[in-house]
Design an enzyme around this catalytic site. Sequence first.
Site, short mmCIF file in Angstrom:
data_model
loop_
_atom_site.label_atom_id
_atom_site.label_comp_id
_atom_site.label_asym_id
_atom_site.label_seq_id
_atom_site.Cartn_x
_atom_site.Cartn_y
_atom_site.Cartn_z
CG ASP A 124 6.01 -30.05 13.52
OD1 ASP A 124 6.02 -31.28 13.45
OD2 ASP A 124 6.70 -29.32 12.79
CG ASP A 175 2.40 -33.06 11.03
OD1 ASP A 175 2.13 -31.86 11.21
OD2 ASP A 175 3.50 -33.44 10.59
CG ASP A 211 9.81 -39.68 4.71
OD1 ASP A 211 9.14 -40.15 5.65
OD2 ASP A 211 10.40 -38.59 4.80
P1 ATP Z 1 10.59 -33.13 11.88
O1 ATP Z 1 11.05 -33.69 13.17
O2 ATP Z 1 11.62 -32.34 11.19
O3 ATP Z 1 9.26 -32.42 11.94
P2 ATP Z 1 9.11 -34.99 10.30
O4 ATP Z 1 9.40 -36.40 9.88
O5 ATP Z 1 7.92 -34.78 11.16
O6 ATP Z 1 10.42 -34.43 10.94
P3 ATP Z 1 7.77 -33.24 8.48
O7 ATP Z 1 8.36 -32.43 7.36
O8 ATP Z 1 7.11 -32.57 9.61
O9 ATP Z 1 8.97 -34.15 8.99
O10 ATP Z 1 6.79 -34.29 7.81
C1 ATP Z 1 5.78 -34.98 8.51
C2 ATP Z 1 5.61 -36.38 7.94
O11 ATP Z 1 5.21 -36.32 6.57
C3 ATP Z 1 6.87 -37.23 7.92
O12 ATP Z 1 7.11 -37.84 9.14
C4 ATP Z 1 6.58 -38.20 6.80
O13 ATP Z 1 5.72 -39.23 7.25
C5 ATP Z 1 5.83 -37.37 5.82
N1 ATP Z 1 6.70 -36.74 4.82
C6 ATP Z 1 7.30 -35.54 4.88
N2 ATP Z 1 8.02 -35.29 3.79
C7 ATP Z 1 7.88 -36.35 3.00
C8 ATP Z 1 8.35 -36.72 1.70
N3 ATP Z 1 9.16 -35.90 1.03
N4 ATP Z 1 7.98 -37.91 1.19
C9 ATP Z 1 7.16 -38.74 1.87
N5 ATP Z 1 6.68 -38.47 3.08
C10 ATP Z 1 7.02 -37.31 3.65
MG MG Z 2 7.10 -32.87 11.81
#
Ligand code: ATP
Ligand code: MG
Length: 455
Positions: free
Chosen positions: A69, A71, A143
């Site tokens: 996805d 963002d 994170d």
């Molecule tokens: P995925 O490939 O599973 O989508 P992702 O890193 O994009 O991994 P998401 O849950 O979509 O995970 O989160 C988007 C972004 O938001 C992350 O890349 C990170 O920068 C931030 N984020 C998500 N969860 C947290 C958290 N618990 N604490 C701090 N930042 C977070």
């Molecule tokens: Mg993501």
Amino acid sequence: MLKKLWHKMVPQKRKLQKKVLHFSDHHIDAGMLSFAAEKVVTRLQQAGYEAYVVGGAVRDLLLGIEPKDFDVATNATPEEVRKVFRRSRIIGRRFQIVHVMVGPETIEVTTFRGAGKVQQNEHGRIMKDNTYGSMEEDALRRDFTCNALYYDPVHRQIIDFHNGFEDIRAKRLVMIGDAAGRYQEDPVRILRAVRLSGKLGFEVSEETLAPIAECAQRLRHEPVARLFDEIMKLLFSGHARSCLQQFEKLGVAAEIHPLLDALQRAAKGKQPNIVTLSLKNTDERLRADKSVSVGFVLAAVLWPDVNHRWQQRQKSGERSVAALNGAISDLREDMEKGWGVPQRFAATMREIWVLQPQFDNRRGARPFRLLSQERFRAAYDFLILRVQLGEVDQELVDWWTVFQHADEVTRQEMASAAGQPVQQRADQSSDAVGALKKKRRRKPRRKKPVTPAAE
Ligand code: ATP
Ligand code: MG
């Protein structure tokens, strides 16, 4: 070599400064970016705001992985974003975000978070978080360094405040800031470390790893729904088996969530078992872009538990079907005590389990009834897993494989001669079939088999 060893032994102080990376540095293939993400960023910039693709999508683009996805982060407030896009809506209470719909895609747009005061409980856990800030402050709140890159597809530039680009290159998972404090603020970051290191094959840096074992205990106090969501992300990451290995490697002990316990028990077993087998299938299916069923996978994860209870009850004299029903309702009571498993998945799991002993009934009308069950296909796939583990004879599955694909006449023959080898039944005379047909009062209804994808 020596340099590598030195870097390993002496933790290096990370020099942090804002870096701007150009196409000649990052080589992101613009074709991998979704049309919708590009459009949202472009429109926000045209309206005079800053806007970037952020988070996991940038990380994945750099690794040549197709992002799940996209963002977008911006300095526009949610209301301002709403004004730019007709098809958009504000969601969320703890922190408002805007969903912007472009064609069939939804892009999540977040306003840069500030470093201002957040509300914490007595354990340092963030409870409320409503301040907006600059891009730099926003990066500090993310994170891992690999998740804190900001990609501007219009100018084809990446902004990097935390050395994320180099960490991605070195396949290193590094927490931004003081790792122990960041896990205290939000213990779910530990599960994210497990998942991301497993999925991406990243080494967890020493400072990021050190506090994990101790902080993992805090996960027990997290809302079960959030833990369940994270466990699902892990199981359906396409790399479930390597994520499971990471639990042990990173020292995340058991007894955080019963589903995690079941997974960890299975991962420790030397022999292949139904859990590892079904996760292998799941990983393969996801990587081949095929659908998977959450209920099916969860049915496999909890099957050793159900099966154990089933066998125990049979040993103490209960009949097979009653024993299985008893075992399932015992487990259901536990599950309802707050495992966070949504009802719709629990229903699928139960149906798959309940149908298992029915495969033994191959005479008369019963196999036809089983075939017409909505969950027949999922239950049959589950039976195949059990055969692979020697729980059930191969001959039984062979019979059902032939039966479900056979024409009506052959099915009638098979149902009247069940128990004989498949080969022999195929040569049965049609007299026997005729006799059976006379006995049958109503014609069996045949439903389309359901794929395991349907919940
Ligand atoms: P995925 O490939 O599973 O989508 P992702 O890193 O994009 O991994 P998401 O849950 O979509 O995970 O989160 C988007 C972004 O938001 C992350 O890349 C990170 O920068 C931030 N984020 C998500 N969860 C947290 C958290 N618990 N604490 C701090 N930042 C977070
Ligand atoms: Mg993501």
